[in-house]
Design a protein around this motif. Structure first.
Motif, mmCIF file in Angstrom:
data_model
loop_
_atom_site.group_PDB
_atom_site.id
_atom_site.type_symbol
_atom_site.label_atom_id
_atom_site.label_comp_id
_atom_site.label_asym_id
_atom_site.label_seq_id
_atom_site.Cartn_x
_atom_site.Cartn_y
_atom_site.Cartn_z
ATOM 1 N N UNK A 1 0.841 -1.202 0.000
ATOM 2 C CA UNK A 1 0.000 0.000 0.000
ATOM 3 C C UNK A 1 0.879 1.257 0.000
ATOM 4 N N UNK A 2 0.241 2.403 -0.093
ATOM 5 C CA UNK A 2 0.943 3.679 -0.244
ATOM 6 C C UNK A 2 1.891 3.967 0.921
ATOM 7 N N UNK A 3 1.457 3.667 2.126
ATOM 8 C CA UNK A 3 2.300 3.926 3.309
ATOM 9 C C UNK A 3 3.549 3.050 3.292
ATOM 10 N N UNK A 4 3.390 1.791 2.917
ATOM 11 C CA UNK A 4 4.542 0.901 2.839
ATOM 12 C C UNK A 4 5.502 1.350 1.746
ATOM 13 N N UNK A 5 4.967 1.765 0.588
ATOM 14 C CA UNK A 5 5.826 2.224 -0.507
ATOM 15 C C UNK A 5 6.559 3.503 -0.108
ATOM 16 N N UNK A 6 5.914 4.358 0.649
ATOM 17 C CA UNK A 6 6.565 5.564 1.148
ATOM 18 C C UNK A 6 7.765 5.173 2.013
ATOM 19 N N UNK A 7 7.575 4.185 2.876
ATOM 20 C CA UNK A 7 8.647 3.712 3.734
ATOM 21 C C UNK A 7 9.788 3.103 2.913
ATOM 22 N N UNK A 8 9.440 2.315 1.907
ATOM 23 C CA UNK A 8 10.457 1.731 1.016
ATOM 24 C C UNK A 8 11.244 2.852 0.333
ATOM 25 N N UNK A 9 10.542 3.848 -0.191
ATOM 26 C CA UNK A 9 11.203 4.962 -0.883
ATOM 27 C C UNK A 9 12.142 5.719 0.050
ATOM 28 N N UNK A 10 11.703 5.962 1.279
ATOM 29 C CA UNK A 10 12.549 6.668 2.243
ATOM 30 C C UNK A 10 13.791 5.839 2.596
ATOM 31 N N UNK A 11 13.620 4.540 2.757
ATOM 32 C CA UNK A 11 14.741 3.654 3.051
ATOM 33 C C UNK A 11 15.746 3.663 1.902
ATOM 34 N N UNK A 12 15.244 3.591 0.688
ATOM 35 C CA UNK A 12 16.123 3.598 -0.489
ATOM 36 C C UNK A 12 16.897 4.916 -0.579
ATOM 37 N N UNK A 13 16.279 6.017 -0.242
ATOM 38 C CA UNK A 13 16.980 7.300 -0.273
ATOM 39 C C UNK A 13 18.099 7.348 0.768
ATOM 40 N N UNK A 14 17.868 6.779 1.937
ATOM 41 C CA UNK A 14 18.930 6.699 2.946
ATOM 42 C C UNK A 14 20.080 5.863 2.409
ATOM 43 N N UNK A 15 19.766 4.720 1.819
ATOM 44 C CA UNK A 15 20.798 3.849 1.256
ATOM 45 C C UNK A 15 21.548 4.538 0.122
ATOM 46 N N UNK A 16 20.820 5.249 -0.743
ATOM 47 C CA UNK A 16 21.450 5.965 -1.861
ATOM 48 C C UNK A 16 22.485 6.959 -1.318
ATOM 49 N N UNK A 17 22.100 7.713 -0.291
ATOM 50 C CA UNK A 17 23.024 8.680 0.304
ATOM 51 C C UNK A 17 24.247 7.993 0.901
ATOM 52 N N UNK A 18 24.058 6.859 1.496
ATOM 53 C CA UNK A 18 25.178 6.124 2.083
ATOM 54 C C UNK A 18 26.105 5.565 1.011
ATOM 55 N N UNK A 19 25.571 5.284 -0.169
ATOM 56 C CA UNK A 19 26.390 4.706 -1.242
ATOM 57 C C UNK A 19 27.285 5.730 -1.934
ATOM 58 N N UNK A 20 27.206 6.982 -1.532
ATOM 59 C CA UNK A 20 28.218 7.952 -1.967
ATOM 60 C C UNK A 20 28.833 8.681 -0.765
ATOM 61 N N UNK A 21 28.770 8.080 0.389
ATOM 62 C CA UNK A 21 29.325 8.637 1.613
ATOM 63 C C UNK A 21 30.681 7.980 1.910
ATOM 64 N N UNK A 22 31.714 8.795 2.074
ATOM 65 C CA UNK A 22 33.062 8.271 2.288
ATOM 66 C C UNK A 22 33.140 7.436 3.567
ATOM 67 N N UNK A 23 32.458 7.844 4.608
ATOM 68 C CA UNK A 23 32.504 7.086 5.865
ATOM 69 C C UNK A 23 31.964 5.671 5.683
ATOM 70 N N UNK A 24 30.848 5.541 4.973
ATOM 71 C CA UNK A 24 30.287 4.212 4.722
ATOM 72 C C UNK A 24 31.205 3.398 3.816
ATOM 73 N N UNK A 25 31.832 4.045 2.866
ATOM 74 C CA UNK A 25 32.770 3.375 1.961
ATOM 75 C C UNK A 25 33.973 2.844 2.744
ATOM 76 N N UNK A 26 34.550 3.692 3.572
ATOM 77 C CA UNK A 26 35.744 3.285 4.317
ATOM 78 C C UNK A 26 35.422 2.204 5.350
ATOM 79 N N UNK A 27 34.225 2.216 5.855
ATOM 80 C CA UNK A 27 33.806 1.220 6.825
ATOM 81 C C UNK A 27 33.938 -0.200 6.245
ATOM 82 N N UNK A 28 33.647 -0.339 4.976
ATOM 83 C CA UNK A 28 33.707 -1.662 4.341
ATOM 84 C C UNK A 28 35.006 -1.937 3.594
ATOM 85 N N UNK A 29 35.609 -0.903 3.075
ATOM 86 C CA UNK A 29 36.680 -1.108 2.114
ATOM 87 C C UNK A 29 38.027 -1.465 2.720
ATOM 88 N N UNK A 30 38.290 -0.986 3.912
ATOM 89 C CA UNK A 30 39.649 -1.187 4.413
ATOM 90 C C UNK A 30 39.666 -1.600 5.839
#
Length: 88
Positions: free
Chosen positions: A59-88
């Motif tokens: 439903x619309x509320x669940x899709x809103x939550x999915x969209x918000x979660x994806x936006x958080x993940x998108x931001x983390x996928x270009x964040x140096x701190x998140x990158x360094x956490x996994x990379x080295x």
């Protein structure tokens, strides 16, 4: 996975140096599904996103939550701190 490129590096005896290029525009152009796939290659997801990936009708509320979660993940996928956490 990340929208971050290593431009140069130097390995020293007890540490290293990196020159990174953050490509925010590349991450902003990824589709919702591409962000989800990239995130799931690195981390666990959420139950709601799992349901979305399975093609369940949400439903619309669940899709809103999915969209918000994806936006958080998108931001983390270009964040140096998140990158360094996994990379080295």
């Amino acid at each position: 996975m990340f929208a971050i490129d290593i431009a140069a590096y130097a390995v020293m005896s007890n540490h290293y140096h990196l020159v990174l290029r953050v490509d925010r525009s590349r991450a902003l152009n990824w589709s919702k599904d591409e962000v989800i796939e990239r995130w799931y290659q690195l981390y666990h997801g959420t139950i709601l996103v799992d349901r979305y990936r399975k093609g369940e009708k949400l439903d619309e509320a669940y899709m809103y939550s999915v969209d918000k979660t994806v936006e958080v993940w998108r931001n983390r996928l270009y964040d140096i701190s998140w990158y360094m956490r996994l990379s080295f």
